[in-house]
Enzyme design. Structure first.
Site, mmCIF file in Angstrom:
data_model
loop_
_atom_site.group_PDB
_atom_site.id
_atom_site.type_symbol
_atom_site.label_atom_id
_atom_site.label_comp_id
_atom_site.label_asym_id
_atom_site.label_seq_id
_atom_site.Cartn_x
_atom_site.Cartn_y
_atom_site.Cartn_z
ATOM 1 N N ASP A 89 0.847 -1.199 0.000
ATOM 2 C CA ASP A 89 0.000 0.000 0.000
ATOM 3 C C ASP A 89 0.880 1.246 0.000
ATOM 4 O O ASP A 89 1.622 1.488 0.963
ATOM 5 C CB ASP A 89 -0.885 -0.034 1.259
ATOM 6 C CG ASP A 89 -1.994 1.011 1.237
ATOM 7 O OD1 ASP A 89 -1.906 1.955 0.429
ATOM 8 O OD2 ASP A 89 -2.948 0.880 2.032
ATOM 9 N N HIS A 92 -0.353 4.234 -0.014
ATOM 10 C CA HIS A 92 -1.117 5.188 0.794
ATOM 11 C C HIS A 92 -1.046 6.625 0.275
ATOM 12 O O HIS A 92 -0.788 7.567 1.033
ATOM 13 C CB HIS A 92 -0.684 5.105 2.264
ATOM 14 C CG HIS A 92 -1.852 5.085 3.203
ATOM 15 N ND1 HIS A 92 -2.201 6.166 3.962
ATOM 16 C CD2 HIS A 92 -2.758 4.133 3.480
ATOM 17 C CE1 HIS A 92 -3.268 5.873 4.679
ATOM 18 N NE2 HIS A 92 -3.635 4.645 4.403
ATOM 19 N N GLU A 145 -10.015 3.251 -1.810
ATOM 20 C CA GLU A 145 -10.596 3.168 -0.462
ATOM 21 C C GLU A 145 -11.180 4.504 0.008
ATOM 22 O O GLU A 145 -12.034 4.506 0.883
ATOM 23 C CB GLU A 145 -9.578 2.632 0.555
ATOM 24 C CG GLU A 145 -8.455 3.596 0.857
ATOM 25 C CD GLU A 145 -7.408 3.028 1.812
ATOM 26 O OE1 GLU A 145 -7.139 1.817 1.742
ATOM 27 O OE2 GLU A 145 -6.873 3.799 2.614
ATOM 28 N N ARG A 165 -11.036 -0.703 -4.901
ATOM 29 C CA ARG A 165 -10.727 -0.852 -3.477
ATOM 30 C C ARG A 165 -11.776 -0.256 -2.536
ATOM 31 O O ARG A 165 -11.526 -0.135 -1.325
ATOM 32 C CB ARG A 165 -9.382 -0.150 -3.199
ATOM 33 C CG ARG A 165 -8.196 -0.983 -3.458
ATOM 34 C CD ARG A 165 -8.062 -2.099 -2.448
ATOM 35 N NE ARG A 165 -7.550 -1.637 -1.174
ATOM 36 C CZ ARG A 165 -7.825 -2.215 -0.013
ATOM 37 N NH1 ARG A 165 -8.639 -3.241 0.051
ATOM 38 N NH2 ARG A 165 -7.289 -1.754 1.092
HETATM 39 C C1 GCO Z 1 -5.972 -0.146 4.043
HETATM 40 C C2 GCO Z 1 -6.061 1.285 4.409
HETATM 41 C C3 GCO Z 1 -6.258 1.583 5.862
HETATM 42 C C4 GCO Z 1 -6.566 3.067 6.037
HETATM 43 C C5 GCO Z 1 -7.583 3.254 7.083
HETATM 44 C C6 GCO Z 1 -7.974 4.697 7.238
HETATM 45 O O1 GCO Z 1 -5.434 -0.408 2.981
HETATM 46 O O2 GCO Z 1 -6.477 -0.963 4.787
HETATM 47 O O3 GCO Z 1 -5.085 2.045 3.791
HETATM 48 O O4 GCO Z 1 -5.200 1.141 6.648
HETATM 49 O O5 GCO Z 1 -5.437 3.802 6.345
HETATM 50 O O6 GCO Z 1 -8.680 2.484 6.755
HETATM 51 O O7 GCO Z 1 -9.113 4.786 7.986
HETATM 52 MG MG MG Z 2 -5.037 1.238 1.814
#
Ligand code: GCO
Ligand code: MG
Length: 409
Positions: free
Chosen positions: A217, A219, A269, A290
Protein backbone atom coordinates in the site's frame (compact mmCIF):
# COMPACT_ATOMS: atom_id res chain seq x y z
CA UNK A 1 -43.20 -4.15 5.98
CA UNK A 2 -42.97 -0.66 7.48
CA UNK A 3 -39.96 0.75 9.32
CA UNK A 4 -40.94 1.42 12.92
CA UNK A 5 -37.72 2.89 14.29
CA UNK A 6 -34.04 3.43 13.56
CA UNK A 7 -31.30 3.93 16.11
CA UNK A 8 -27.75 5.21 15.68
CA UNK A 9 -25.30 3.52 18.04
CA UNK A 10 -21.79 4.96 18.47
CA UNK A 11 -19.56 2.60 20.43
CA UNK A 12 -15.84 2.21 21.00
CA UNK A 13 -14.79 -1.38 21.69
CA UNK A 14 -11.10 -1.29 20.62
CA UNK A 15 -11.99 1.64 18.33
CA UNK A 16 -15.01 3.77 17.32
CA UNK A 17 -17.87 2.35 15.26
CA UNK A 18 -21.10 3.95 14.01
CA UNK A 19 -23.90 1.41 13.62
CA UNK A 20 -27.46 1.92 12.39
CA UNK A 21 -30.13 -0.49 13.60
CA UNK A 22 -33.45 -0.40 11.74
CA UNK A 23 -36.51 -2.14 13.24
CA UNK A 24 -39.66 -2.97 11.28
CA UNK A 25 -43.23 -3.12 12.59
CA UNK A 26 -42.98 -6.94 12.24
CA UNK A 27 -40.08 -6.90 14.70
CA UNK A 28 -37.25 -7.63 12.24
CA UNK A 29 -34.00 -5.75 12.77
CA UNK A 30 -31.28 -4.88 10.29
CA UNK A 31 -27.77 -3.47 10.85
CA UNK A 32 -25.69 -1.07 8.78
CA UNK A 33 -22.19 0.37 9.26
CA UNK A 34 -21.49 4.12 8.85
CA UNK A 35 -18.05 4.24 10.53
CA UNK A 36 -15.88 7.02 9.12
CA UNK A 37 -12.50 6.76 10.81
CA UNK A 38 -11.65 9.96 12.73
CA UNK A 39 -14.91 11.67 11.65
CA UNK A 40 -17.39 9.25 13.25
CA UNK A 41 -19.70 11.81 14.86
CA UNK A 42 -20.29 13.60 11.54
CA UNK A 43 -21.70 10.39 10.01
CA UNK A 44 -23.68 9.68 13.21
CA UNK A 45 -25.21 13.19 13.24
CA UNK A 46 -26.06 13.03 9.52
CA UNK A 47 -27.91 9.79 10.15
CA UNK A 48 -29.59 10.82 13.37
CA UNK A 49 -30.75 14.30 12.37
CA UNK A 50 -31.28 14.04 8.62
CA UNK A 51 -31.91 10.40 7.69
CA UNK A 52 -33.64 8.59 10.56
CA UNK A 53 -36.70 10.91 10.50
CA UNK A 54 -37.14 10.13 6.78
CA UNK A 55 -37.11 6.36 7.33
CA UNK A 56 -39.99 5.99 9.76
CA UNK A 57 -43.08 4.55 8.03
CA UNK A 58 -41.24 3.69 4.77
CA UNK A 59 -41.56 0.20 3.26
CA UNK A 60 -38.37 -1.63 4.31
CA UNK A 61 -38.53 -3.75 1.14
CA UNK A 62 -38.03 -0.76 -1.18
CA UNK A 63 -34.23 -0.70 -1.02
CA UNK A 64 -33.47 0.89 -4.41
CA UNK A 65 -36.19 3.49 -4.02
CA UNK A 66 -34.92 4.43 -0.55
CA UNK A 67 -31.33 4.65 -1.89
CA UNK A 68 -32.39 7.00 -4.70
CA UNK A 69 -34.54 9.03 -2.29
CA UNK A 70 -31.61 9.56 0.10
CA UNK A 71 -29.09 10.26 -2.72
CA UNK A 72 -31.18 12.48 -5.00
CA UNK A 73 -33.57 13.82 -2.38
CA UNK A 74 -30.80 15.49 -0.36
CA UNK A 75 -29.86 17.69 -3.35
CA UNK A 76 -26.26 17.68 -1.96
CA UNK A 77 -24.66 14.59 -3.44
CA UNK A 78 -21.69 12.33 -2.80
CA UNK A 79 -18.96 12.75 -0.18
CA UNK A 80 -17.88 10.29 2.51
CA UNK A 81 -20.34 11.42 5.21
CA UNK A 82 -23.40 11.25 2.97
CA UNK A 83 -22.36 8.01 1.29
CA UNK A 84 -21.51 6.28 4.60
CA UNK A 85 -24.97 7.24 5.92
CA UNK A 86 -26.69 5.96 2.76
CA UNK A 87 -24.58 2.79 2.96
CA UNK A 88 -25.74 2.12 6.52
CA UNK A 89 -29.40 2.36 5.49
CA UNK A 90 -28.84 0.24 2.36
CA UNK A 91 -27.03 -2.56 4.21
CA UNK A 92 -29.57 -2.58 7.08
CA UNK A 93 -32.42 -2.93 4.56
CA UNK A 94 -30.64 -5.80 2.75
CA UNK A 95 -30.15 -7.46 6.16
CA UNK A 96 -33.89 -7.14 6.86
CA UNK A 97 -34.91 -8.38 3.39
CA UNK A 98 -32.68 -11.44 3.70
CA UNK A 99 -33.97 -12.17 7.21
CA UNK A 100 -37.54 -11.88 5.90
CA UNK A 101 -36.65 -14.32 3.10
CA UNK A 102 -35.00 -16.66 5.64
CA UNK A 103 -31.78 -16.68 3.58
CA UNK A 104 -28.20 -15.55 3.97
CA UNK A 105 -27.89 -12.26 2.10
CA UNK A 106 -25.59 -13.59 -0.64
CA UNK A 107 -28.48 -15.73 -1.90
CA UNK A 108 -30.41 -12.57 -2.80
CA UNK A 109 -27.40 -11.28 -4.77
CA UNK A 110 -27.42 -14.28 -7.10
CA UNK A 111 -26.06 -17.01 -4.82
CA UNK A 112 -22.49 -18.18 -4.31
CA UNK A 113 -20.03 -17.92 -7.21
CA UNK A 114 -17.26 -19.60 -5.18
CA UNK A 115 -16.72 -21.74 -2.08
CA UNK A 116 -14.64 -19.27 -0.09
CA UNK A 117 -13.27 -15.73 -0.21
CA UNK A 118 -9.52 -15.42 -0.43
CA UNK A 119 -8.33 -12.87 2.12
CA UNK A 120 -5.10 -10.97 2.57
CA UNK A 121 -3.62 -10.01 5.93
CA UNK A 122 -1.28 -7.21 7.01
CA UNK A 123 2.30 -8.15 7.80
CA UNK A 124 4.51 -5.37 9.07
CA UNK A 125 7.91 -4.94 10.67
CA UNK A 126 10.34 -2.28 11.80
CA UNK A 127 13.12 -4.03 9.87
CA UNK A 128 13.58 -6.99 7.53
CA UNK A 129 13.88 -9.74 10.20
CA UNK A 130 10.65 -8.44 11.80
CA UNK A 131 8.75 -8.39 8.52
CA UNK A 132 9.88 -11.96 7.77
CA UNK A 133 8.62 -13.04 11.23
CA UNK A 134 5.34 -11.26 10.64
CA UNK A 135 4.87 -13.01 7.27
CA UNK A 136 5.55 -16.36 8.99
CA UNK A 137 2.93 -15.58 11.64
CA UNK A 138 0.37 -14.74 8.96
CA UNK A 139 1.14 -17.96 7.12
CA UNK A 140 0.58 -19.85 10.39
CA UNK A 141 -2.77 -18.09 10.77
CA UNK A 142 -3.69 -19.52 7.36
CA UNK A 143 -3.37 -16.42 5.16
CA UNK A 144 -2.68 -17.20 1.51
CA UNK A 145 -1.91 -13.61 0.49
CA UNK A 146 -0.01 -11.02 2.52
CA UNK A 147 0.46 -7.25 2.46
CA UNK A 148 3.99 -6.07 3.21
CA UNK A 149 4.62 -2.73 4.98
CA UNK A 150 7.91 -1.82 6.66
CA UNK A 151 9.64 1.05 8.33
CA UNK A 152 12.01 3.07 6.14
CA UNK A 153 15.48 4.12 7.36
CA UNK A 154 15.42 7.87 7.97
CA UNK A 155 11.66 8.09 8.58
CA UNK A 156 10.46 7.92 12.20
CA UNK A 157 6.88 6.68 11.76
CA UNK A 158 5.55 5.01 8.61
CA UNK A 159 1.96 4.08 7.74
CA UNK A 160 1.15 0.42 8.25
CA UNK A 161 3.96 -0.35 10.70
CA UNK A 162 3.26 -0.80 14.39
CA UNK A 163 5.67 1.24 16.52
CA UNK A 164 6.09 -1.86 18.65
CA UNK A 165 4.72 -5.39 18.60
CA UNK A 166 1.48 -5.65 20.59
CA UNK A 167 1.18 -7.80 23.71
CA UNK A 168 2.61 -11.25 23.15
CA UNK A 169 4.72 -9.97 20.27
CA UNK A 170 2.54 -11.63 17.65
CA UNK A 171 0.32 -8.88 16.30
CA UNK A 172 1.95 -6.19 14.19
CA UNK A 173 -1.38 -5.11 12.71
CA UNK A 174 -1.50 -1.36 12.78
CA UNK A 175 -4.45 0.52 14.24
CA UNK A 176 -4.20 3.89 12.51
CA UNK A 177 -6.83 5.77 14.56
CA UNK A 178 -5.16 6.92 17.73
CA UNK A 179 -7.42 7.61 20.67
CA UNK A 180 -6.30 11.09 21.68
CA UNK A 181 -7.60 14.65 21.64
CA UNK A 182 -5.30 15.63 18.76
CA UNK A 183 -3.89 13.75 15.74
CA UNK A 184 -0.38 12.30 15.85
CA UNK A 185 2.23 13.86 13.55
CA UNK A 186 4.30 11.52 11.37
CA UNK A 187 7.12 12.26 8.92
CA UNK A 188 7.76 11.37 5.31
CA UNK A 189 10.51 11.23 2.69
CA UNK A 190 9.52 9.78 -0.70
CA UNK A 191 13.09 9.33 -2.00
CA UNK A 192 14.10 7.26 1.05
CA UNK A 193 10.93 5.18 0.63
CA UNK A 194 11.50 4.55 -3.09
CA UNK A 195 15.06 3.38 -2.41
CA UNK A 196 14.09 1.06 0.43
CA UNK A 197 10.90 -0.78 -0.62
CA UNK A 198 12.41 -2.88 -3.46
CA UNK A 199 15.05 -4.23 -1.02
CA UNK A 200 12.25 -5.36 1.31
CA UNK A 201 10.42 -7.22 -1.44
CA UNK A 202 13.66 -8.82 -2.57
CA UNK A 203 14.20 -10.18 0.97
CA UNK A 204 10.61 -11.42 1.25
CA UNK A 205 10.72 -13.17 -2.16
CA UNK A 206 14.10 -14.74 -1.32
CA UNK A 207 12.69 -16.13 1.92
CA UNK A 208 9.22 -17.26 0.80
CA UNK A 209 9.63 -18.02 -2.91
CA UNK A 210 7.67 -16.96 -5.99
CA UNK A 211 4.19 -18.38 -5.22
CA UNK A 212 2.93 -16.30 -2.29
CA UNK A 213 0.77 -13.35 -3.46
CA UNK A 214 2.29 -10.14 -2.01
CA UNK A 215 0.63 -6.73 -1.81
CA UNK A 216 1.80 -3.24 -0.90
CA UNK A 217 0.00 0.00 0.00
CA UNK A 218 1.59 3.29 -1.14
CA UNK A 219 -1.12 5.19 0.79
CA UNK A 220 -1.48 8.09 -1.68
CA UNK A 221 2.04 9.47 -1.12
CA UNK A 222 3.60 9.57 -4.57
CA UNK A 223 3.39 11.78 -7.63
CA UNK A 224 2.55 9.92 -10.87
CA UNK A 225 6.18 9.75 -11.98
CA UNK A 226 7.31 8.50 -8.55
CA UNK A 227 4.55 5.90 -8.60
CA UNK A 228 5.61 4.82 -12.08
CA UNK A 229 9.15 4.36 -10.82
CA UNK A 230 8.04 2.30 -7.81
CA UNK A 231 5.79 0.09 -9.94
CA UNK A 232 8.67 -0.53 -12.33
CA UNK A 233 11.19 -1.29 -9.60
CA UNK A 234 8.79 -3.80 -8.01
CA UNK A 235 8.13 -5.71 -11.25
CA UNK A 236 10.78 -8.40 -10.51
CA UNK A 237 8.89 -9.28 -7.29
CA UNK A 238 5.57 -9.94 -9.04
CA UNK A 239 3.17 -8.04 -6.75
CA UNK A 240 -0.50 -8.99 -6.60
CA UNK A 241 -1.09 -5.24 -6.43
CA UNK A 242 0.35 -1.85 -5.60
CA UNK A 243 -2.37 0.09 -3.80
CA UNK A 244 -3.11 3.83 -3.79
CA UNK A 245 0.13 4.77 -5.50
CA UNK A 246 -1.06 8.37 -5.99
CA UNK A 247 -3.84 10.49 -4.47
CA UNK A 248 -6.18 9.50 -7.28
CA UNK A 249 -8.64 12.40 -7.21
CA UNK A 250 -6.94 13.23 -10.50
CA UNK A 251 -7.88 10.08 -12.40
CA UNK A 252 -6.04 11.29 -15.53
CA UNK A 253 -2.71 11.03 -13.67
CA UNK A 254 -2.98 7.25 -13.68
CA UNK A 255 -2.36 7.16 -17.43
CA UNK A 256 1.24 8.13 -16.78
CA UNK A 257 1.71 5.41 -14.15
CA UNK A 258 0.13 2.82 -16.40
CA UNK A 259 2.38 3.68 -19.38
CA UNK A 260 5.45 2.78 -17.33
CA UNK A 261 4.64 -0.32 -15.32
CA UNK A 262 2.89 -3.67 -15.50
CA UNK A 263 2.62 -3.91 -11.68
CA UNK A 264 -1.15 -4.30 -11.08
CA UNK A 265 -2.81 -1.26 -9.49
CA UNK A 266 -5.56 -1.07 -6.86
CA UNK A 267 -7.28 2.20 -5.99
CA UNK A 268 -10.35 3.52 -4.25
CA UNK A 269 -10.60 3.17 -0.46
CA UNK A 270 -11.31 6.91 -0.14
CA UNK A 271 -13.69 6.99 -3.13
CA UNK A 272 -17.41 6.99 -2.58
CA UNK A 273 -19.24 6.83 -5.92
CA UNK A 274 -18.91 5.27 -9.36
CA UNK A 275 -18.01 8.71 -10.72
CA UNK A 276 -14.69 8.59 -8.86
CA UNK A 277 -13.85 5.55 -11.00
CA UNK A 278 -15.20 6.63 -14.36
CA UNK A 279 -11.89 7.27 -16.16
CA UNK A 280 -10.01 4.63 -14.19
CA UNK A 281 -12.41 1.88 -15.23
CA UNK A 282 -13.25 2.98 -18.77
CA UNK A 283 -9.58 3.35 -19.70
CA UNK A 284 -8.53 0.27 -17.72
CA UNK A 285 -6.07 2.30 -15.66
CA UNK A 286 -6.53 0.08 -12.59
CA UNK A 287 -6.90 -3.64 -11.94
CA UNK A 288 -8.78 -3.67 -8.61
CA UNK A 289 -11.60 -1.58 -7.12
CA UNK A 290 -10.73 -0.85 -3.48
CA UNK A 291 -13.87 0.85 -2.15
CA UNK A 292 -15.50 -0.17 1.09
CA UNK A 293 -19.18 -1.11 1.05
CA UNK A 294 -19.40 1.19 4.10
CA UNK A 295 -18.12 4.32 2.32
CA UNK A 296 -19.62 3.82 -1.11
CA UNK A 297 -23.36 3.77 -0.58
CA UNK A 298 -23.74 0.16 0.48
CA UNK A 299 -24.29 -3.14 -1.28
CA UNK A 300 -26.58 -1.68 -3.99
CA UNK A 301 -24.00 0.90 -5.13
CA UNK A 302 -20.95 -1.36 -4.81
CA UNK A 303 -22.62 -4.06 -6.89
CA UNK A 304 -23.21 -1.52 -9.67
CA UNK A 305 -19.58 -0.32 -9.58
CA UNK A 306 -18.28 -3.89 -9.66
CA UNK A 307 -20.63 -4.89 -12.49
CA UNK A 308 -19.34 -1.90 -14.48
CA UNK A 309 -15.72 -2.85 -13.65
CA UNK A 310 -16.37 -6.44 -14.77
CA UNK A 311 -16.91 -5.27 -18.36
CA UNK A 312 -13.25 -4.13 -18.33
CA UNK A 313 -11.84 -7.22 -16.57
CA UNK A 314 -11.29 -5.20 -13.40
CA UNK A 315 -11.84 -7.11 -10.17
CA UNK A 316 -12.87 -6.41 -6.59
CA UNK A 317 -10.48 -5.82 -3.69
CA UNK A 318 -12.93 -4.53 -1.10
CA UNK A 319 -11.51 -2.40 1.72
CA UNK A 320 -11.53 -4.31 5.02
CA UNK A 321 -9.35 -2.67 7.69
CA UNK A 322 -10.45 -2.71 11.34
CA UNK A 323 -12.19 0.64 10.90
CA UNK A 324 -14.82 -1.19 8.85
CA UNK A 325 -17.05 -2.71 11.57
CA UNK A 326 -18.00 -6.41 11.52
CA UNK A 327 -21.30 -5.24 9.98
CA UNK A 328 -19.46 -3.60 7.06
CA UNK A 329 -17.19 -6.63 6.75
CA UNK A 330 -20.15 -9.02 6.60
CA UNK A 331 -21.76 -6.90 3.88
CA UNK A 332 -18.52 -7.11 1.87
CA UNK A 333 -18.34 -10.88 2.31
CA UNK A 334 -21.86 -11.52 0.99
CA UNK A 335 -21.02 -9.43 -2.07
CA UNK A 336 -17.60 -11.11 -2.51
CA UNK A 337 -19.20 -14.53 -2.50
CA UNK A 338 -21.86 -13.60 -5.06
CA UNK A 339 -20.09 -11.53 -7.74
CA UNK A 340 -18.18 -13.12 -10.61
CA UNK A 341 -15.31 -10.59 -10.77
CA UNK A 342 -14.08 -11.17 -7.21
CA UNK A 343 -10.35 -10.47 -6.75
CA UNK A 344 -9.38 -10.57 -3.08
CA UNK A 345 -10.71 -9.34 0.28
CA UNK A 346 -8.69 -7.40 2.86
CA UNK A 347 -9.07 -8.92 6.33
CA UNK A 348 -7.31 -7.38 9.34
CA UNK A 349 -9.16 -9.19 12.16
CA UNK A 350 -10.96 -7.23 14.85
CA UNK A 351 -9.99 -7.24 18.52
CA UNK A 352 -11.73 -9.27 21.24
CA UNK A 353 -13.84 -6.37 22.58
CA UNK A 354 -15.21 -5.67 19.09
CA UNK A 355 -16.12 -9.32 18.69
CA UNK A 356 -18.04 -9.20 21.99
CA UNK A 357 -20.12 -6.23 20.84
CA UNK A 358 -20.76 -7.61 17.33
CA UNK A 359 -21.64 -11.31 17.26
CA UNK A 360 -20.73 -12.68 13.85
CA UNK A 361 -21.44 -15.78 11.83
CA UNK A 362 -18.59 -15.25 9.36
CA UNK A 363 -15.57 -17.51 9.52
CA UNK A 364 -11.90 -17.50 8.46
CA UNK A 365 -10.35 -20.90 7.71
CA UNK A 366 -7.25 -21.86 5.72
CA UNK A 367 -6.99 -18.35 4.28
CA UNK A 368 -10.62 -18.18 3.12
CA UNK A 369 -13.49 -16.17 4.59
CA UNK A 370 -17.16 -17.17 4.42
CA UNK A 371 -20.17 -15.10 5.53
CA UNK A 372 -21.96 -18.12 7.06
CA UNK A 373 -25.48 -19.37 6.50
CA UNK A 374 -27.53 -17.37 9.02
CA UNK A 375 -30.46 -15.47 7.51
CA UNK A 376 -29.49 -11.86 6.76
CA UNK A 377 -25.97 -10.47 7.21
CA UNK A 378 -25.19 -12.84 10.08
CA UNK A 379 -24.18 -10.11 12.54
CA UNK A 380 -26.06 -9.11 15.70
CA UNK A 381 -25.26 -6.13 17.92
CA UNK A 382 -25.19 -6.56 21.70
CA UNK A 383 -26.60 -3.18 22.78
CA UNK A 384 -25.51 -3.55 26.42
CA UNK A 385 -21.96 -4.46 25.44
CA UNK A 386 -21.92 -1.50 23.01
CA UNK A 387 -23.10 0.88 25.74
CA UNK A 388 -20.22 -0.25 27.97
CA UNK A 389 -17.75 1.28 25.45
CA UNK A 390 -18.74 4.90 24.78
CA UNK A 391 -17.30 7.04 21.97
CA UNK A 392 -13.69 8.11 22.50
CA UNK A 393 -12.15 10.94 20.41
CA UNK A 394 -9.69 9.49 17.90
CA UNK A 395 -7.86 10.81 14.86
CA UNK A 396 -5.89 9.44 11.96
CA UNK A 397 -2.29 10.74 11.95
CA UNK A 398 -1.04 13.35 9.48
CA UNK A 399 2.33 13.72 7.71
CA UNK A 400 4.94 16.45 7.45
CA UNK A 401 8.02 16.48 5.23
CA UNK A 402 11.42 17.25 6.79
CA UNK A 403 10.97 20.98 6.09
CA UNK A 404 7.58 21.04 7.82
CA UNK A 405 5.34 20.94 4.72
CA UNK A 406 2.14 18.92 5.16
CA UNK A 407 2.17 15.80 2.95
CA UNK A 408 -0.54 13.24 2.13
CA UNK A 409 -0.82 10.66 4.91
C1 GCO B 1 -5.97 -0.15 4.04
C2 GCO B 1 -6.06 1.29 4.41
C3 GCO B 1 -6.26 1.58 5.86
C4 GCO B 1 -6.57 3.07 6.04
C5 GCO B 1 -7.58 3.25 7.08
C6 GCO B 1 -7.97 4.70 7.24
O1 GCO B 1 -5.43 -0.41 2.98
O2 GCO B 1 -6.48 -0.96 4.79
O3 GCO B 1 -5.08 2.05 3.79
O4 GCO B 1 -5.20 1.14 6.65
O5 GCO B 1 -5.44 3.80 6.35
O6 GCO B 1 -8.68 2.48 6.76
O7 GCO B 1 -9.11 4.79 7.99
MG1 MG C 1 -5.04 1.24 1.81
Amino acid sequence: MKIKSAEVIVSSPDRNFVTLQITTEDGLTGLGDATLNGRELAAAAYLEHHVVPLLIGRDAHRIEDTWQFLYRGAYWRRGPVTMAAIAAVDVALWDIKAKAAGMPLYQLLGGASRDGIRAYGHASGRDIPEILDSVREHLELGYKAIRIQTAVPGIDAVYGVAAQPSAGGTRYDYEPAQRAALPAEEDWDTRAYLRHIPTVFEAVRNEFGPELPLLHDGHHRMTPIEAARLGKSLEPYDLFWLEDCTPAENQDALRLVRQHTTTPLAIGEVFNTVFDYQTLIREQLIDYVRSAVTHTGGISAMKKILDYAAQYQIKSGIHGPTDISPVGMAAALHLDLAIHNFGIQEYMRHGDLTNEVFQQSFSFKDGYLHPGEQPGLGVELDLDAAAAHPYTPAYLPFNRLKDGTIHDW
